[in-house]
Write a protein that holds these residues in place. Sequence first.
Motif, PDB file in Angstrom:
ATOM      1  N   GLU A  91       4.917 -18.809  29.176  1.00 32.14           N
ATOM      2  CA  GLU A  91       3.640 -19.179  29.785  1.00 32.14           C
ATOM      3  C   GLU A  91       2.866 -20.175  28.938  1.00 32.14           C
ATOM      4  OE1 GLU A  91      -0.260 -16.973  31.777  1.00 32.14           O
ATOM      5  OE2 GLU A  91       1.376 -15.790  30.919  1.00 32.14           O
ATOM      6  N   ASN A  92       2.912 -20.020  27.626  1.00 30.40           N
ATOM      7  CA  ASN A  92       2.081 -20.861  26.759  1.00 30.40           C
ATOM      8  C   ASN A  92       2.644 -22.264  26.560  1.00 30.40           C
ATOM      9  OD1 ASN A  92       4.224 -19.746  25.161  1.00 30.40           O
ATOM     10  ND2 ASN A  92       3.155 -20.420  23.330  1.00 30.40           N
ATOM     11  N   LEU A 130      -0.689 -25.467  35.458  1.00 27.72           N
ATOM     12  CA  LEU A 130      -1.437 -24.414  34.762  1.00 27.72           C
ATOM     13  C   LEU A 130      -2.930 -24.725  34.764  1.00 27.72           C
ATOM     14  CD1 LEU A 130      -0.231 -21.846  33.348  1.00 27.72           C
ATOM     15  CD2 LEU A 130       1.433 -23.575  34.010  1.00 27.72           C
ATOM     16  N   ASP A 131      -3.282 -26.010  34.772  1.00 25.36           N
ATOM     17  CA  ASP A 131      -4.700 -26.382  34.859  1.00 25.36           C
ATOM     18  C   ASP A 131      -5.291 -25.944  36.192  1.00 25.36           C
ATOM     19  OD1 ASP A 131      -4.672 -27.502  32.339  1.00 25.36           O
ATOM     20  OD2 ASP A 131      -4.328 -29.549  33.055  1.00 25.36           O
ATOM     21  N   GLU A 158      -5.877 -22.228  36.162  1.00 24.50           N
ATOM     22  CA  GLU A 158      -7.069 -21.909  35.364  1.00 24.50           C
ATOM     23  C   GLU A 158      -8.343 -22.157  36.149  1.00 24.50           C
ATOM     24  OE1 GLU A 158      -9.574 -20.930  32.236  1.00 24.50           O
ATOM     25  OE2 GLU A 158      -7.391 -20.745  32.191  1.00 24.50           O
ATOM     26  N   SER A 159      -8.375 -23.226  36.941  1.00 22.89           N
ATOM     27  CA  SER A 159      -9.605 -23.580  37.652  1.00 22.89           C
ATOM     28  C   SER A 159      -9.769 -22.837  38.981  1.00 22.89           C
ATOM     29  CB  SER A 159      -9.640 -25.090  37.910  1.00 22.89           C
ATOM     30  OG  SER A 159      -8.590 -25.491  38.771  1.00 22.89           O
ATOM     31  N   VAL A 190      -9.056 -16.365  39.691  1.00 23.17           N
ATOM     32  CA  VAL A 190      -9.779 -15.450  38.803  1.00 23.17           C
ATOM     33  C   VAL A 190      -9.469 -14.016  39.224  1.00 23.17           C
ATOM     34  CG1 VAL A 190     -11.869 -15.612  40.226  1.00 23.17           C
ATOM     35  CG2 VAL A 190     -12.041 -14.782  37.880  1.00 23.17           C
ATOM     36  N   ARG A 241     -11.046 -12.578  34.305  1.00 23.96           N
ATOM     37  CA  ARG A 241     -10.118 -13.349  33.477  1.00 23.96           C
ATOM     38  C   ARG A 241      -9.243 -14.193  34.384  1.00 23.96           C
ATOM     39  NH1 ARG A 241      -4.503 -11.031  32.280  1.00 23.96           N
ATOM     40  NH2 ARG A 241      -4.136  -9.587  34.009  1.00 23.96           N
ATOM     41  N   THR A 242      -8.628 -15.205  33.802  1.00 25.15           N
ATOM     42  CA  THR A 242      -7.597 -15.943  34.530  1.00 25.15           C
ATOM     43  C   THR A 242      -6.338 -15.084  34.545  1.00 25.15           C
ATOM     44  OG1 THR A 242      -8.487 -18.085  33.814  1.00 25.15           O
ATOM     45  CG2 THR A 242      -6.199 -18.040  34.580  1.00 25.15           C
ATOM     46  N   ASN A 278      -2.627 -13.770  34.259  1.00 25.98           N
ATOM     47  CA  ASN A 278      -1.431 -14.293  33.600  1.00 25.98           C
ATOM     48  C   ASN A 278      -0.356 -14.538  34.649  1.00 25.98           C
ATOM     49  OD1 ASN A 278       0.065 -11.828  34.016  1.00 25.98           O
ATOM     50  ND2 ASN A 278      -1.024 -10.941  32.264  1.00 25.98           N
TER      51      ASN A 278
END
Length: 291
Positions: free
Chosen positions: A193-194, A213-214, A217-218, A221, A267-268, A270
């Motif tokens: 993931e990272n 992934l951006d 993130e946006s 939630v 949180r976002t 995973n």
Amino acid sequence: MICIQARGLRKTYGTTVALDGIDLEVKEGRIVGLIGPNGAGKTTALNAILGLTPCQGDLRVLGKHPWSARDELMREACFISDVAVLPRWMKVSQVLDYVAGVHPLFDRQKAEGFLKRTSIRHASKVSELSKGMITQLHLSVVMAINAKLLVLDEPTLGLDILFRKQFYESLLNDYFDGSRTIIVTTHQVEEIENILTDVIFMDRGRLVFNRSLDEIESRYVELTAKPENVVAARALRPVYERSSLGRTVLLFDGVDRAQLAGWGSTRTPNLADLFVAIMDSSQTGARGGLQ
């Protein structure tokens, strides 16, 4: 620049549909995770990209047709399969000699650098190496080829957690340079993931999710709601709901986090949790905002 472009990609084996009219575009310089359950079509998709499996539809990889121009393509692409096989009679030094002789983009010094991080001896035969060591040797060779496209199908299968971590760190720090493209499949989603820039989820031959992934993130939630706020949170139409340790967890797409403030912790999600949500929605047909 576009690295991979597919339109209406379809592959069947008798009555089994392995790829069901896939449309896909991958830009150069991305690290894409291709995730899906067994039988989702991941390996078939990779084989099509590498020219190993003919399919219906249109496919271009690095501007080339992978079936009619496979020799040219494989000068610029590398592949590691979960069933990678090296000749068991060869010594490690002979493996390096052979690859140096057949591939013009092989950097032997880089391969030697990768091998120094292992306990593999140059005088050892492949038959004398453990399964994990054979995988380490194969990875060291392939990652030393300066290809534009690297395709990894379960590349760390059979390796212990320490080397898996070292491999992905090396992939990011020593191999990826911002212009190369990497496609990787794995069942160990949390371990990649990272390093990913994009993620694709497949199910039953279809792409059911394709996001950077951006974007994740946006857009997404996850709210672990306080009991007294569950009803109010459901009114915002979450795209998925689950229970965790007696608490209600709701996944939202496009809902402002400020709206959820005070209703619980946010949180976002995973990738593992997002994958479960999307697979469940895909299988029930209630995909909603998870497209």
